[in-house]
Design an enzyme around this catalytic site. Structure first.
Site, short mmCIF file in Angstrom:
data_model
loop_
_atom_site.label_atom_id
_atom_site.label_comp_id
_atom_site.label_asym_id
_atom_site.label_seq_id
_atom_site.Cartn_x
_atom_site.Cartn_y
_atom_site.Cartn_z
N CYS A 2 0.81 -1.21 0.00
CA CYS A 2 0.00 0.00 0.00
C CYS A 2 0.84 1.24 0.00
CB CYS A 2 -0.99 0.03 1.15
SG CYS A 2 -0.84 1.43 2.24
N TRP A 71 -3.83 -2.44 -0.97
CA TRP A 71 -3.61 -3.86 -1.27
C TRP A 71 -4.37 -4.59 -0.16
CZ3 TRP A 71 -1.56 -8.34 0.83
CH2 TRP A 71 -1.32 -9.37 -0.09
N ASN A 97 -1.63 1.44 6.29
CA ASN A 97 -0.84 0.41 5.64
C ASN A 97 -0.51 -0.66 6.66
OD1 ASN A 97 2.56 0.34 4.32
ND2 ASN A 97 0.93 -1.13 4.17
N GLU A 468 13.33 -19.20 -10.34
CA GLU A 468 12.98 -17.80 -10.62
C GLU A 468 12.25 -17.70 -11.97
OE1 GLU A 468 12.42 -15.24 -9.22
OE2 GLU A 468 12.59 -13.64 -10.68
N1 GLU Z 1 -5.42 -3.79 6.28
C1 GLU Z 1 -5.87 -2.68 5.53
C2 GLU Z 1 -6.97 -3.08 4.55
O1 GLU Z 1 -7.18 -4.21 4.27
C3 GLU Z 1 -4.74 -1.96 4.79
C4 GLU Z 1 -4.17 -2.75 3.66
C5 GLU Z 1 -3.07 -2.03 2.93
O2 GLU Z 1 -1.93 -1.98 3.47
O3 GLU Z 1 -3.30 -1.56 1.82
O4 GLU Z 1 -7.66 -2.28 4.08
#
Ligand code: GLU
Length: 590
Positions: A2, A71, A97, A468
């Site tokens: 994020c 994310w 995040n 890889e």
């Molecule tokens: N845990 C939060 C979510 O699911 C933040 C995730 C992130 O770091 O984007 O919204």
């Protein structure tokens, strides 16, 4: 994962500045995004599912804003779950995040107190916890501090309040502040590159620190104690963020073509750094090389080089699987960590744990100012320039070249190692500019991309190379690729060798060549489609990509055709090459 971004200033429209910043951060998470701004006495929020540039921004101009690229970890990818999240009375918003690991128990408490939840995220639990603390504190910053401390896990948050204050707290992924024109503009972001060309000075926050910005006043404090921490403004030396495709279709292919350049960066690093690390390796009781994903393959290859050239029984570990070593890695040992971002959560956890035991740490990182570098006794920078494609290519090559040279330093042959790397750099460049070869790889990629399964087999120096290669194919093409030691095939997976099954072999003129050829002939006898990366052809090959024989550094050369294959496979399938589905570049959650 994020990206977090904030801007306050008079020179730019903050809404646009944050939007542009998020576009630069979207390698960190790109399932959804959102921006919050202040207009008059109100906070307005706009959130979208998808990558930052797919939706149009529906917010007016402003002088202060924060934003987030998500994310998802807790809650589906929806507009409602996208950040920032409002407080109940809309007096502040939060972007986050990480994972607030104890969110469930906190949520139960807050539900009992009557708080309403609009999203499924752990982030909204933090928001309401701040509101709860605010009932007993003098300032919002203090409420943020006390609430933030109540959550476990690696978290970084940014808060924007209706009165024009930005507060951010870090206990996870990076948080950097940049200033321009004597504080006329202040940027906050998950990485320096996203705002570098605009600022004169930066402050990199440490874990356990928070920052508040109000009316050009910056305050840094310790999250545990609440006490002020003095900070110094470091001069920003990055003037070019290097994030354009320079005429290439994708960052991935641009970055593959930068591989000769990144190998040169390894050769240029001072001998004394290599020699100091070589000494520490020789003195260590045990050497562990650790990484995750592509860096996990690099770590295993570095351990291989240390065994072969350094005669040190080094072990390769995967970040997420290192727990059982926690009690075994002690003060006489050395941990070596290659990492693009320097912030991979599962590797950081291992580092923090073993550091407490007194273990020495060496890291090889591409992002300046990372947590891993800060934790390290031996710090190396890849100096490879930003790697924007989520699939790592040039950094993998750089990690291998570095590990090889470290092992040669342990062997006592640093100069010979450098000469070999010079040859590697030249040969990689020639390979990449050989039009015929590229055309052949492109057409082979088209056929392979349409196969449901692909096997990759190799041994010795090429074992991590096929692993890889598998990682790249899975990441970009979403085909099922399976890499395995060539010699292990006959023990089980030979049952799957049937006519038409594509099997990619990587082989070099080394002491395991005969073993690999044996496996190849066993596969050939079952009618599978044999694709080989090797320095010489053989009549049993159905398809052959010739690579130069580069002796000790052959393996590094051999990854190049596999990366190209993976690139053209993903491209021919019409996939989003630079941002494959579901993954993000810096994995800052466990
Ligand atoms: N845990 C939060 C979510 O699911 C933040 C995730 C992130 O770091 O984007 O919204």
């Amino acid at each position: 994962m994020c990206g977090i971004f904030g801007y306050v200033g008079i020179k730019q429209n903050a809404t646009q500045a944050v939007f542009d910043g998020l576009k630069r951060l979207d390698y960190r998470g790109y399932d959804s995004w959102g921006i919050g701004i202040i207009q008059g006495k109100e906070i307005l929020v706009d959130k979208h599912v998808g990558i930052v540039d797919t939706a149009s921004l529906k917010l007016p101009a402003s002088s202060i804003a924060i934003g987030h690229t998500r994310w998802a970890t807790n809650g589906a990818v929806t507009d409602a779950n996208a950040h920032p999240h409002y407080a109940s009375d809309k007096s502040f918003i939060v972007a986050h995040n990480g994972i607030a690991e104890n969110f469930a128990e906190r949520k139960t408490q807050l539900l009992k107190k009557g708080y309403k939840f609009i999203s499924e995220t752990d982030t909204e639990v933090i928001v309401h916890q701040v509101e709860e603390e605010r009932k007993h504190t003098k300032t919002l910053a203090e409420a943020v501090r006390i609430a933030f401390k109540k959550f476990t896990g690696r978290n970084t948050i940014i808060v924007l309040s209706r009165d024009g204050q930005i507060i951010a707290a870090r206990n996870g992924s990076p948080l950097v502040l940049g200033v321009a024109d004597k504080l006329a503009e202040i940027y906050l972001s998950s990485d320096t590159l996203s705002f570098a060309p605009h600022v004169s000075h930066i402050i990199v926050l440490d874990n356990g620190q928070m920052i508040s910005v109000l009316n050009k006043q910056i305050n840094v404090s310790d999250i545990q104690t609440g006490e002020k921490v003095s900070y110094s403004l470091e001069k920003n030396t990055i003037t070019d963020s290097g994030v354009d495709k320079s005429g290439y279709d994708h960052f991935m292919i641009k970055e593959i073509y930068e591989e000769p350049f990144v190998i040169d960066r390894i050769i240029e690093q001072p001998d004394k750094s290599y020699l100091a690390l070589a000494k520490a390796i020789r003195q260590a009781a045990h050497v562990y090389c650790i990484g995750s994903g592509t860096a996990g393959a690099a770590a295993a290859q570095i351990a291989y080089y240390l065994r072969i050239f350094g005669k040190v029984p080094a072990v390769g570990l995967i970040g997420a699987e290192a727990r059982d070593y926690f009690d075994l890695i002690g003060k006489d040992d050395l941990l070596i960590a290659p990492s693009q971002s320097g912030e991979t959560a599962d590797v950081l956890e291992v580092m923090e744990t073993v550091k407490k035991n007194g273990t020495k740490i060496a890291s090889f990182v591409n992002m300046p100012g990372s947590m891993m570098t800060r934790l390290s006794d031996y710090k190396f920078m890849a100096q490879a320039g930003p790697e924007i494609c989520v699939m790592s290519t040039k950094i993998f090559v750089s990690q291998l070249a570095w590990g090889y040279l470290v092992a040669k330093a342990v062997e006592g042959n640093l100069n010979d190692g450098k000469e070999k790397l010079k040859g590697l750099s030249k040969n990689t460049d020639a390979f990449l500019h050989n039009k015929q070869k590229i055309a052949h790889i492109k057409s082979l990629a088209k056929t392979l991309a349409r196969k449901p399964h692909i096997f990759l087999l190799g041994k010795g120096q090429n074992l991590q190379i096929i692993k890889e290669g598998m990682v790249k194919m899975i990441e970009g093409s979403y085909v099922h690729a399976h890499a395995m030691p060539a010699g292990d095939l006959k023990h089980f997976a030979i049952t799957l060798m049937e006519p038409g099954m594509p099997v990619v072999f990587v082989l070099s003129n080394d002491f395991v060549k005969t073993d690999v050829l044996n496996a190849l002939h066993e596969v050939n006898a079952r009618g599978s489609q044999i694709v080989v990366v090797a320095p010489q052809p053989d009549e049993s090959f159905d398809d052959y990509i010739e690579v130069p024989d580069l002796g000790e550094v052959s393996a590094v050369m051999n990854i190049v055709p596999l990366q190209l294959l993976a690139y053209y496979m993903a491209k021919s399938l019409g996939h989003n090459v630079d941002k494959p589905r579901n993954i993000a570049k810096s994995v800052t959650v466990k």
